[in-house]
Design an enzyme around this catalytic site. Sequence first.
Site, mmCIF file in Angstrom:
data_model
loop_
_atom_site.group_PDB
_atom_site.id
_atom_site.type_symbol
_atom_site.label_atom_id
_atom_site.label_comp_id
_atom_site.label_asym_id
_atom_site.label_seq_id
_atom_site.Cartn_x
_atom_site.Cartn_y
_atom_site.Cartn_z
ATOM 1 N N GLY A 238 0.823 -1.210 0.000
ATOM 2 C CA GLY A 238 0.000 0.000 0.000
ATOM 3 C C GLY A 238 0.849 1.249 0.000
ATOM 4 O O GLY A 238 2.027 1.218 0.392
ATOM 5 N N GLY A 240 0.667 5.580 0.844
ATOM 6 C CA GLY A 240 -0.077 6.735 1.358
ATOM 7 C C GLY A 240 0.636 7.984 0.889
ATOM 8 O O GLY A 240 1.620 7.904 0.140
ATOM 9 N N PHE A 242 2.489 10.061 2.602
ATOM 10 C CA PHE A 242 3.858 10.181 3.112
ATOM 11 C C PHE A 242 4.473 8.838 3.472
ATOM 12 O O PHE A 242 5.520 8.775 4.095
ATOM 13 C CB PHE A 242 3.877 11.051 4.383
ATOM 14 C CG PHE A 242 3.350 12.429 4.168
ATOM 15 C CD1 PHE A 242 4.092 13.384 3.486
ATOM 16 C CD2 PHE A 242 2.096 12.783 4.651
ATOM 17 C CE1 PHE A 242 3.594 14.657 3.288
ATOM 18 C CE2 PHE A 242 1.593 14.056 4.454
ATOM 19 C CZ PHE A 242 2.343 14.999 3.763
ATOM 20 N N GLU A 244 4.699 4.286 2.960
ATOM 21 C CA GLU A 244 4.583 3.084 2.153
ATOM 22 C C GLU A 244 4.278 1.942 3.126
ATOM 23 O O GLU A 244 4.811 1.943 4.234
ATOM 24 C CB GLU A 244 5.955 2.810 1.518
ATOM 25 C CG GLU A 244 5.871 2.485 0.069
ATOM 26 C CD GLU A 244 7.234 2.504 -0.600
ATOM 27 O OE1 GLU A 244 8.218 2.039 0.004
ATOM 28 O OE2 GLU A 244 7.291 2.979 -1.735
ATOM 29 N N VAL A 245 3.448 1.003 2.725
ATOM 30 C CA VAL A 245 3.170 -0.128 3.621
ATOM 31 C C VAL A 245 3.725 -1.396 2.977
ATOM 32 O O VAL A 245 3.438 -1.686 1.815
ATOM 33 C CB VAL A 245 1.652 -0.267 3.889
ATOM 34 C CG1 VAL A 245 1.384 -1.401 4.867
ATOM 35 C CG2 VAL A 245 1.067 1.039 4.416
ATOM 36 N N ASP A 351 -11.339 10.266 9.257
ATOM 37 C CA ASP A 351 -11.045 9.750 7.920
ATOM 38 C C ASP A 351 -11.716 8.389 7.733
ATOM 39 O O ASP A 351 -11.133 7.456 7.169
ATOM 40 C CB ASP A 351 -9.521 9.621 7.761
ATOM 41 C CG ASP A 351 -9.092 9.643 6.300
ATOM 42 O OD1 ASP A 351 -9.982 9.809 5.436
ATOM 43 O OD2 ASP A 351 -7.890 9.482 6.028
#
Length: 500
Positions: A238, A240, A242, A244-245, A351
Amino acid sequence: MADQQNRKSKTSRKASLDSVRPKKPPRDDEYAQQPPPPTPPSLPVSEYPTARALHAYTAESADELDFKKDDVLDIISDLSKGWWYARRHRGNKLGYVPSNYVLLNNAEVTQQPGWMEITRSEADKLLLQPGLPEGLFVLRPCSVGCYSISLRVKHPTKPNFYSVQHYRMSITSAGLFCISPEATFHSVGELLAHYAQTADGMACKLMKPFPQPPPPPPADLSQLEVNRDCFVMLEVIGHGSFSEVHQAKWNNSIFVAVKTLKPNMEAEQNFIQEARLLLKAHHPHVLQIMGVCTDREPLYIVTELMTNGSLLNYLRKDKGVLLNIEHLLLMKMQLVEAMSHLESLRIVHRDLRAANVLVGEDARVKLADFGLARELDDAGVYTGQGEKFPAKWTPSEAVTKGRFTAKSDVWSFGVVMWEIVTYGGVPYQGLQNREAVELVSKGYRMPNPHGGHIRCDPSLYQIMLDCWSASPEKRPTFAKLKDQLKAYAAEKHRASRRRV
Ligand code: ATP
């Protein structure tokens, strides 16, 4: 007739037990030269391991022993074989017994402190949690009739580096328990007591069984610090704004998700805040934080791996479309549990969208992405200025005045309910964020999506409309939503039973 049925069920039960019976040593009539069963050595009865019969057994040949359920037996022969040569206390008779019909008394390992009916990888997950002391252990099954000790061990030089070592417990032919053949014990209790006194070849002594119920998660982030060298980063799962997953392997044993922050001083504060609130929000339906690495850049947040990814993709993929109405309802109920928990902690998520809910192995959902989450002030408000927000999920008072409360999350929850019933539909499809916000502020609400393969009856749609009340005060609380969804689910259940 009843008698016939009884006999039949007895026969089929026997047949099913027969299929799992171990192989008995060949009988005399099959192999003429076979020596007769060994006569028991002349030891006092108490020297043999004793066992209790779990089921009754009817001997099928002269060398077998009949027994009733709960009969007590001394087991005389080699315990590693499928059939045991035994002495039945009642009537002092000898013969072979199928080992899976009886339970060794001293094998009552399940009563020992630290016993947990879990797998090796579950033990890894449990014992790798940060903040736990060295020497904590779990006693668990490892294969049929065999046990293991899983032990939390500290690395001798690396700080915050723990691993889990697994020691298999064997039962010798004399029915003794051991980790290594040099040290044997009459019972599991004696074995545990020995290794609590001395490591005797283990990586450390058994200090304490894993507590039940499990200990609460650490209260502050510093206790969650783990050594980054214990992770092997695998594929990126994944992205985002700012971060990274990655999927990663922790200590070469369990798979986790590691969110890494791209170097950025400003975002660092937020990242720490995200980890802190994730920790504070600990709940069965909130993504479980398992550790952080804040010693240097890039910062890491380590969480459990949710193998089915985001709820939005899950709903849109085939698997999602195949989900039935009950399952969709269950997801809403799990999510409202998490949100009601946040409400009680005075945390506002800000969110809440299907894209920020993750789906686990068993399709259980968990609330994630606490990047915008904040604590509310005493008046139950957080005022955000100049921060990004998901326009189509955010109510007017938050868009125009930056006023976020638990009730602004309730509005978002209404949109998530809509996303769930539409299998990941796009809210206000065809409208730009700005257009949707403007229409909503003038009183427009998305219509009931019911139709085609989408099922949304009026009472469910009414709950969404309540979440979208213009006035925050008129929106239900999450606690009330929880009750409403439960009542709705109960009604659905009753209706489906009436139909049957
Ligand atoms: P954004 O900037 O969009 O808010 P983010 O940087 O906060 O994103 P997340 O939303 O936490 O990042 O994660 C991005 C994506 O990574 C998720 O949508 C999901 O697909 C994947 N992901 C994150 N955490 C996990 C996890 N624990 N297990 C599986 N997948 C995950």
